[in-house]
Design a protein around this motif. Structure first.
Motif, PDB file in Angstrom:
ATOM      1  N   ALA A  94      13.241 -75.981  27.608  1.00 37.17           N
ATOM      2  CA  ALA A  94      12.030 -76.797  27.667  1.00 37.17           C
ATOM      3  C   ALA A  94      11.632 -77.278  26.272  1.00 37.17           C
ATOM      4  O   ALA A  94      11.181 -78.425  26.098  1.00 37.17           O
ATOM      5  CB  ALA A  94      10.885 -75.992  28.288  1.00 37.17           C
ATOM      6  N   VAL A 125      10.649 -81.101  24.841  1.00 36.72           N
ATOM      7  CA  VAL A 125       9.344 -81.353  24.224  1.00 36.72           C
ATOM      8  C   VAL A 125       9.500 -81.892  22.804  1.00 36.72           C
ATOM      9  O   VAL A 125       8.801 -82.838  22.403  1.00 36.72           O
ATOM     10  CB  VAL A 125       8.495 -80.064  24.223  1.00 36.72           C
ATOM     11  CG1 VAL A 125       7.250 -80.238  23.352  1.00 36.72           C
ATOM     12  CG2 VAL A 125       8.103 -79.690  25.637  1.00 36.72           C
ATOM     13  N   MET A 182       2.608 -81.553  28.652  1.00 37.36           N
ATOM     14  CA  MET A 182       2.794 -80.106  28.662  1.00 37.36           C
ATOM     15  C   MET A 182       1.612 -79.405  29.316  1.00 37.36           C
ATOM     16  O   MET A 182       1.788 -78.495  30.133  1.00 37.36           O
ATOM     17  CB  MET A 182       2.950 -79.586  27.226  1.00 37.36           C
ATOM     18  CG  MET A 182       4.259 -79.896  26.563  1.00 37.36           C
ATOM     19  SD  MET A 182       4.246 -79.308  24.833  1.00 37.36           S
ATOM     20  CE  MET A 182       3.817 -77.582  25.060  1.00 37.36           C
ATOM     21  N   LEU A 233       1.749 -77.026  32.571  1.00 35.96           N
ATOM     22  CA  LEU A 233       1.353 -75.624  32.484  1.00 35.96           C
ATOM     23  C   LEU A 233       0.231 -75.310  33.463  1.00 35.96           C
ATOM     24  O   LEU A 233       0.170 -74.212  34.032  1.00 35.96           O
ATOM     25  CB  LEU A 233       0.926 -75.280  31.051  1.00 35.96           C
ATOM     26  CG  LEU A 233       2.044 -75.281  30.009  1.00 35.96           C
ATOM     27  CD1 LEU A 233       1.474 -75.076  28.603  1.00 35.96           C
ATOM     28  CD2 LEU A 233       3.059 -74.180  30.325  1.00 35.96           C
ATOM     29  N   VAL A 264       8.881 -79.379  31.126  1.00 38.48           N
ATOM     30  CA  VAL A 264       8.156 -78.109  31.178  1.00 38.48           C
ATOM     31  C   VAL A 264       8.018 -77.620  32.614  1.00 38.48           C
ATOM     32  O   VAL A 264       8.151 -76.419  32.899  1.00 38.48           O
ATOM     33  CB  VAL A 264       6.765 -78.260  30.524  1.00 38.48           C
ATOM     34  CG1 VAL A 264       5.931 -77.002  30.719  1.00 38.48           C
ATOM     35  CG2 VAL A 264       6.917 -78.562  29.034  1.00 38.48           C
ATOM     36  N   GLY A 298       9.809 -74.456  33.836  1.00 37.02           N
ATOM     37  CA  GLY A 298       8.753 -73.499  34.121  1.00 37.02           C
ATOM     38  C   GLY A 298       8.815 -72.935  35.526  1.00 37.02           C
ATOM     39  O   GLY A 298       8.410 -71.795  35.765  1.00 37.02           O
TER      40      GLY A 298
END
Length: 256
Positions: free
Chosen positions: A21, A25, A41, A45, A134, A138
């Motif tokens: 990730a 980024v 991001m 998240l 992400v 994630g």
């Protein structure tokens, strides 16, 4: 399993996903715009946190036997996939994952893309690139956190391990401002594959009614056994001298 082994296992597994990730980024932030990258991001998240908050408590309500059977099967499948890829890369049948090359590909695509804004997002490309990177990586982190945490009835410890991995990788990336290409990622995936497979076999068997000798201490034998099998496959699949991995072995046919 006590809290510390759980935290360390989740930490190593999540660190691999965090490194991938980070590459995406950095490509978005250094090439395009940091503000839009951070916005992407943050939204990703937030989505991941909502998934953990919703699924974590729900899964822990399931009967422990059924939970271990399902989680064990999922971890075994997930771990074997990681282990298979790591073995193929170690033997040359699959190219090694190169974070530097992946970073260059993302940078090239980011530079070629046009600039457009939507609402409060100034650079939509940077936003979506960071968001998707992400979120996708994630989701694997969330899977690891929920399966390990729920099975041990300690989602909090699993969250600590995952959060620590993300923080360590993020801080390292900020300091060096470059993808972590020197990290032995394939070796980490090899180790994580062994751990996930071992825990999957252990918990799946428990869910099916198997009573392991020594209970959790059986993992001290099971993990080395899985590692030994994986190493043996690595040596067996190594190509013979003078033949590349892509070339299948052929028998010489002599006409009579």
């Amino acid at each position: 399993m006590t809290a510390l082994p759980l935290i360390l296992t989740v930490f190593v597994a999540c660190a691999v996903e965090a490194i991938e990730a980070l590459t995406i980024v950095l490509a978005a932030g250094l090439t395009r715009e940091w503000r839009s990258t951070f916005q992407g991001m943050a939204v990703a998240l937030g989505v991941l946190a909502a998934i953990v908050a919703a699924l974590g408590p729900t899964i822990t309500l399931l009967p422990l036997t059924a939970l271990r059977l399902v989680v064990g099967a999922l971890l075994a499948v997930f771990g074997l996939q990681w282990l298979r890829k790591a073995i193929l890369r170690a033997t040359g049948y699959k190219s090694l994952h190169d974070e530097a090359s992946a970073y260059l590909r993302e940078v090239t695509a980011a530079r070629a893309a046009g600039t457009s804004s939507r609402g409060r997002v100034h650079d939509w490309y940077a936003f979506t690139l960071a968001f998707k990177g992400v979120l996708l990586e994630g989701l694997e982190v969330v899977f690891i956190v929920i399966t390990f945490g729920a099975n041990q009835r300690n989602v909090g410890a699993a969250v600590i391990g995952a959060a620590a991995a993300v923080v360590v990788v993020a801080v390292t990336g900020i300091l060096v401002r470059a993808p972590l290409a020197k990290v032995p990622e394939n070796a980490m995936k090899f180790a994580v594959g062994i751990m996930l497979t071992s825990f999957g076999i252990f918990w799946g068997a428990e869910g099916a009614g198997v009573a392991w000798p020594g209970q959790d201490a059986a993992l001290l034998v099971l993990v080395p056994v899985v590692a030994l099998v994986a190493v043996c496959y690595t040596f067996l699949l190594r190509p013979r001298r003078g033949r590349s991995p892509a070339e299948p072995a052929t028998e010489k046919v002599v006409s009579s």
